[in-house]
Design a protein around this motif. Structure first.
Motif, PDB file in Angstrom:
ATOM      1  N   GLY A   9      17.409  29.797  24.250  1.00 38.46           N
ATOM      2  CA  GLY A   9      16.054  29.388  23.940  1.00 38.46           C
ATOM      3  C   GLY A   9      15.498  28.456  25.005  1.00 38.46           C
ATOM      4  N   GLY A  10      14.201  28.157  24.890  1.00 36.04           N
ATOM      5  CA  GLY A  10      13.585  27.255  25.835  1.00 36.04           C
ATOM      6  C   GLY A  10      12.081  27.326  25.784  1.00 36.04           C
ATOM      7  N   LEU A  11      11.461  26.737  26.783  1.00 39.66           N
ATOM      8  CA  LEU A  11      10.008  26.716  26.906  1.00 39.66           C
ATOM      9  C   LEU A  11       9.589  27.724  27.966  1.00 39.66           C
ATOM     10  N   VAL A  12       8.633  28.572  27.625  1.00 40.96           N
ATOM     11  CA  VAL A  12       8.169  29.597  28.552  1.00 40.96           C
ATOM     12  C   VAL A  12       6.670  29.765  28.379  1.00 40.96           C
ATOM     13  N   GLN A  13       6.001  30.150  29.436  1.00 39.93           N
ATOM     14  CA  GLN A  13       4.563  30.406  29.350  1.00 39.93           C
ATOM     15  C   GLN A  13       4.314  31.775  28.717  1.00 39.93           C
ATOM     16  N   ALA A  14       3.148  31.911  28.138  1.00 42.94           N
ATOM     17  CA  ALA A  14       2.761  33.195  27.563  1.00 42.94           C
ATOM     18  C   ALA A  14       2.871  34.286  28.615  1.00 42.94           C
ATOM     19  N   GLY A  15       3.411  35.429  28.205  1.00 45.08           N
ATOM     20  CA  GLY A  15       3.641  36.521  29.126  1.00 45.08           C
ATOM     21  C   GLY A  15       5.021  36.525  29.745  1.00 45.08           C
ATOM     22  N   GLY A  16       5.737  35.434  29.569  1.00 40.12           N
ATOM     23  CA  GLY A  16       7.069  35.316  30.144  1.00 40.12           C
ATOM     24  C   GLY A  16       8.143  35.969  29.292  1.00 40.12           C
ATOM     25  N   SER A  17       9.389  35.791  29.719  1.00 35.00           N
ATOM     26  CA  SER A  17      10.524  36.425  29.050  1.00 35.00           C
ATOM     27  C   SER A  17      11.645  35.420  28.820  1.00 35.00           C
ATOM     28  N   GLN A  80      16.395  40.405  23.891  1.00 32.66           N
ATOM     29  CA  GLN A  80      15.559  40.300  25.077  1.00 32.66           C
ATOM     30  C   GLN A  80      14.106  40.250  24.622  1.00 32.66           C
ATOM     31  N   MET A  81      13.424  39.195  25.006  1.00 34.14           N
ATOM     32  CA  MET A  81      12.050  38.989  24.571  1.00 34.14           C
ATOM     33  C   MET A  81      11.133  38.985  25.793  1.00 34.14           C
ATOM     34  N   ASN A  82      10.260  39.953  25.858  1.00 28.30           N
ATOM     35  CA  ASN A  82       9.305  40.076  26.947  1.00 28.30           C
ATOM     36  C   ASN A  82       7.882  39.909  26.425  1.00 28.30           C
ATOM     37  N   SER A  83       6.960  39.674  27.347  1.00 20.94           N
ATOM     38  CA  SER A  83       5.542  39.525  26.990  1.00 20.94           C
ATOM     39  C   SER A  83       5.371  38.545  25.834  1.00 20.94           C
ATOM     40  N   LEU A  84       6.011  37.419  25.950  1.00 25.63           N
ATOM     41  CA  LEU A  84       5.994  36.439  24.865  1.00 25.63           C
ATOM     42  C   LEU A  84       4.598  35.896  24.615  1.00 25.63           C
ATOM     43  N   LYS A  85       4.329  35.616  23.354  1.00 30.29           N
ATOM     44  CA  LYS A  85       3.042  35.097  22.921  1.00 30.29           C
ATOM     45  C   LYS A  85       3.248  33.748  22.233  1.00 30.29           C
ATOM     46  N   PRO A  86       2.226  32.909  22.204  1.00 28.48           N
ATOM     47  CA  PRO A  86       2.368  31.620  21.507  1.00 28.48           C
ATOM     48  C   PRO A  86       2.820  31.786  20.058  1.00 28.48           C
ATOM     49  N   GLU A  87       2.421  32.860  19.406  1.00 29.99           N
ATOM     50  CA  GLU A  87       2.820  33.067  18.014  1.00 29.99           C
ATOM     51  C   GLU A  87       4.291  33.441  17.861  1.00 29.99           C
ATOM     52  N   ASP A  88       4.991  33.649  18.966  1.00 26.68           N
ATOM     53  CA  ASP A  88       6.437  33.865  18.909  1.00 26.68           C
ATOM     54  C   ASP A  88       7.206  32.544  18.838  1.00 26.68           C
ATOM     55  N   THR A  89       6.498  31.443  18.968  1.00 25.54           N
ATOM     56  CA  THR A  89       7.145  30.132  18.911  1.00 25.54           C
ATOM     57  C   THR A  89       7.801  29.911  17.559  1.00 25.54           C
ATOM     58  N   ALA A  90       9.094  29.608  17.584  1.00 25.56           N
ATOM     59  CA  ALA A  90       9.861  29.425  16.347  1.00 25.56           C
ATOM     60  C   ALA A  90      11.289  29.055  16.713  1.00 25.56           C
ATOM     61  N   VAL A  91      12.038  28.668  15.702  1.00 27.84           N
ATOM     62  CA  VAL A  91      13.491  28.587  15.843  1.00 27.84           C
ATOM     63  C   VAL A  91      14.042  29.973  15.525  1.00 27.84           C
ATOM     64  N   TYR A  92      14.848  30.491  16.423  1.00 33.09           N
ATOM     65  CA  TYR A  92      15.413  31.830  16.266  1.00 33.09           C
ATOM     66  C   TYR A  92      16.869  31.705  15.815  1.00 33.09           C
ATOM     67  N   GLY A 114      20.670  28.146  15.187  1.00 31.60           N
ATOM     68  CA  GLY A 114      19.311  28.363  15.663  1.00 31.60           C
ATOM     69  C   GLY A 114      19.091  27.850  17.072  1.00 31.60           C
ATOM     70  N   THR A 115      18.132  28.454  17.743  1.00 27.71           N
ATOM     71  CA  THR A 115      17.741  28.025  19.083  1.00 27.71           C
ATOM     72  C   THR A 115      16.211  28.053  19.159  1.00 27.71           C
ATOM     73  N   GLN A 116      15.646  26.991  19.721  1.00 25.36           N
ATOM     74  CA  GLN A 116      14.193  26.851  19.746  1.00 25.36           C
ATOM     75  C   GLN A 116      13.590  27.673  20.876  1.00 25.36           C
ATOM     76  N   VAL A 117      12.561  28.424  20.537  1.00 21.10           N
ATOM     77  CA  VAL A 117      11.754  29.143  21.531  1.00 21.10           C
ATOM     78  C   VAL A 117      10.327  28.632  21.414  1.00 21.10           C
ATOM     79  N   THR A 118       9.792  28.142  22.516  1.00 24.02           N
ATOM     80  CA  THR A 118       8.431  27.635  22.542  1.00 24.02           C
ATOM     81  C   THR A 118       7.660  28.376  23.627  1.00 24.02           C
ATOM     82  N   VAL A 119       6.548  28.977  23.240  1.00 20.60           N
ATOM     83  CA  VAL A 119       5.720  29.728  24.170  1.00 20.60           C
ATOM     84  C   VAL A 119       4.380  29.006  24.305  1.00 20.60           C
ATOM     85  N   SER A 120       4.099  28.549  25.502  1.00 19.24           N
ATOM     86  CA  SER A 120       2.853  27.823  25.734  1.00 19.24           C
ATOM     87  C   SER A 120       1.752  28.783  26.171  1.00 19.24           C
ATOM     88  N   SER A 121       0.541  28.427  25.808  1.00 17.82           N
ATOM     89  CA  SER A 121      -0.604  29.300  26.151  1.00 17.82           C
ATOM     90  C   SER A 121      -1.214  28.928  27.483  1.00 17.82           C
TER      91      SER A 121
END
Length: 121
Positions: A9-17, A80-92, A114-121
């Motif tokens: 998990g981690g912090l990624v910008q929208a559209g990232g993987s 594998q998570m591609n094209s990430l969106k802010p609404e994908d932000t959650a603990v997985y 769990g692992t935190q995934v944060t998608v910034s816009s």
């Protein structure tokens, strides 16, 4: 007893993987259905993807963007998570159940921390 440990998990910008991994203990990993779930703040835990001998399943919101896979030799399941969106932000969370992999969280017997995934816009 099965122990599950998620990572990736981690912090990624929208559209990232990102690629999440879930390492499982035990010697019968191949006989377990594995699922990925997520929980956003203030929301219920929701199904994301599952894999077992009966097939692979995704929730509609991630179809075409997320891919679940497993490596039984490494006792690991991936998301594998591609094209990430802010609404994908959650603990997985990953989960395990002997046999099939249902889409209902309450059907699973074992859970990771769990692992935190944060998608910034």
């Amino acid at each position: 007893q099965v122990q599950l440990v998620e990572s990736g998990g981690g912090l990624v910008q929208a559209g990232g993987s990102l690629r999440l991994s879930c390492a499982a203990s035990g010697h019968t990993f191949s006989s377990y259905g594995m699922g990925w779930f997520r929980q956003a703040p203030g929301k219920e835990r929701e199904f994301v993807a599952a894999i077992s001998w009966s097939g692979i399943f995704y929730t509609d919101s991630v179809k075409g963007r997320f891919t679940i896979s497993r490596d039984n030799a490494k006792n690991t399941v991936y998301l594998q998570m591609n094209s990430l969106k802010p609404e994908d932000t959650a603990v997985y969370y990953c989960a395990a159940k002997r046999g099939i992999a249902p889409i209902t969280a309450t059907a699973y017997d074992y859970w990771g921390q769990g692992t935190q995934v944060t998608v910034s816009s």
